[in-house]
Design an enzyme around this catalytic site. Structure first.
Site, short mmCIF file in Angstrom:
data_model
loop_
_atom_site.label_atom_id
_atom_site.label_comp_id
_atom_site.label_asym_id
_atom_site.label_seq_id
_atom_site.Cartn_x
_atom_site.Cartn_y
_atom_site.Cartn_z
N TYR A 6 42.25 -19.70 76.43
CA TYR A 6 42.32 -21.07 75.89
C TYR A 6 41.83 -22.11 76.89
O TYR A 6 42.39 -23.21 76.97
CB TYR A 6 43.77 -21.41 75.48
N TYR A 134 49.97 -19.86 62.73
CA TYR A 134 49.32 -19.12 63.80
C TYR A 134 49.92 -17.72 63.83
O TYR A 134 51.15 -17.56 63.87
CB TYR A 134 49.52 -19.79 65.16
N ASP A 224 56.53 -12.83 60.36
CA ASP A 224 56.02 -12.72 61.73
C ASP A 224 57.10 -13.33 62.64
O ASP A 224 57.13 -14.53 62.88
CB ASP A 224 54.70 -13.48 61.84
N LYS A 251 57.26 -10.02 71.96
CA LYS A 251 57.75 -10.93 72.99
C LYS A 251 59.10 -10.51 73.57
O LYS A 251 59.15 -9.70 74.48
CB LYS A 251 57.77 -12.36 72.45
#
Length: 403
Positions: A6, A134, A224, A251
């Site tokens: 990014y 996202y 998600d 995560k």
């Protein structure tokens, strides 16, 4: 040279060299920094957690990797799959392992699409997701997402006829199902908290209605929970409140110590693949799926979460974030919102956050604001005093500025 994410490499600022990390602190060559975002939302139990570290060391002394293919299996992956089946709600019993959240979502989408193919349902080829969503940076997850700041490359293909986006409004949701419900193969959401879209928060009622509509139209509902799982929203999993057909974890799954994700399907999805016909098998297989080091870390992470009283701690963190920001206002600030361990201060103009990272660094705080959003995703082991330092730094940025 490292190619950083990014980032425009030609104009990027100098990086901070990390020499150690422990608990909630990142140590650079010059300074100790409170990590306010849990190393991209994953190190919930702190860096160098002794329980997770020891689990990795113990497994490494046996073997570091064995593929889950060719008729092979190993105990850490089997134990983790069994644990997830017993630990997750409802009939979410069938785990497919991957090595990143993005690929875990890819697998979920692939499962959902093939579910309809295996059932012989023709014309089910449209994916529904939320506006401002996202789900990762691999190609199908980019398409599922709705954020040109991350996925502008898709302009090369033009607008996809196979993806629809809907706002988190029940009326809009009902309308899209009425008009296109028989075309949809899945509805994928970040439940309650949309992270990269701007730390946007919405109602559980929306998800309850989504579940009803997905059941009515036989659309696979995917949660998600890569970022939202393990208490991040104030719920253990949002799936405990509204049961999806597929959940994706990542995560915090390994406490941020090693890369791993899990795509866990319910009975309906599993049954569509369980057949004598080899063409109905799921043809996917990451090299490092179910890696024994990562699986061992995940088992330790789940044990920590269960035994450490972290849901109570998350509620305490949320209450403190609310009390510390109650009544806070500034001409540059558009909104202040809190959910679980997340505090987001949204500004009107992204330029008003220029220099905030350096400001926080000087005060011993590591932050990663993006676009118009200054935010936290705090580790669960942070103390109240450390939280106050973080919030004071965030508010101080505005109080020290002249408009």
């Amino acid at each position: 040279m490292i190619w950083y994410p990014y980032t425009q490499m030609k104009t990027m600022k100098e990086t901070l060299k990390v020499v150690d990390a422990e608990g909630v602190y990142i140590y650079t060559e010059e300074k100790a920094l409170i990590d306010t975002i849990s190393s991209w939302w994953c190190t919930a139990f702190g860096y160098k957690n002794p329980k997770i570290t020891q689990a990795i060391v113990d497994q490494a002394q046996k073997f570091s990797h064995i593929m889950l293919a060719g008729g092979l299996v190993h105990e850490p992956a089997q134990k983790l799959a069994d644990k997830l089946a017993n630990w997750l709600p409802g009939d979410l019993n069938y785990t497919f392992f991957t090595d990143s959240g993005s690929i875990g979502v890819e697998v979920a989408i692939k499962m959902a699409l093939q579910y309809h193919m295996n059932k012989g349902y023709e014309g089910r080829n449209v994916l529904l997701s939320l506006t401002n969503s996202y789900h990762g940076d691999s190609f199908k997850t980019m398409e599922a997402g709705d954020d040109e700041d991350y996925h502008a490359i898709l302009k090369a293909y033009g607008e996809s006829p196979y993806v629809l986006h809907v706002p988190t409004e029940i009326d809009a949701l009902e309308k899209v199902f009425e008009e296109r419900g028989n075309d949809l193969f899945c509805f994928i959401v970040e439940p309650l908290l949309q992270g990269a879209g701007g730390m946007l928060m919405y109602s559980l009622d929306f998800l309850k209605r989504a579940k009803e509509l997905c059941d009515e139209y036989d659309v696979i509902l995917i949660f998600d929970e890569v970022a939202t799982g393990f208490g991040r929203t104030g719920y253990r999993f949002v799936a405990d409140e509204v049961l999806p057909d597929i959940i994706v974890l990542g995560k915090v799954l390994t406490g941020g110590h090693l890369p791993m994700a899990a795509t866990v399907a319910g009975q309906k999805v599993w049954d569509a693949f369980y057949d004598d016909d080899p063409d109905k098998a799921l043809m996917h297989g990451p090299t490092f799926m179910g890696n024994p080091l990562a699986a061992s870390a995940a088992l330790a992470s789940i044990e920590l979460f269960d035994e450490g009283g972290y849901m109570d701690r998350i509620k305490e963190i949320e209450a403190l974030l609310r009390s510390e920001t109650e009544g806070f206002a500034h001409p540059l600030v558009k909104d202040v919102r809190v959910m679980g361990t997340t505090l987001c201060i949204e500004v009107f103009d992204s330029k008003d956050l220029d220099g905030f990272k350096e400001y926080a660094y000087e005060r011993g705080v590591f932050v990663k604001p993006f676009l118009k959003y200054m935010y936290t995703m705090l580790p669960y082991v942070i103390t109240d005093d450390e939280i106050k330092i973080v919030v004071d730094t965030m508010k101080g940025w505005f109080n020290d500025k002249t408009c």
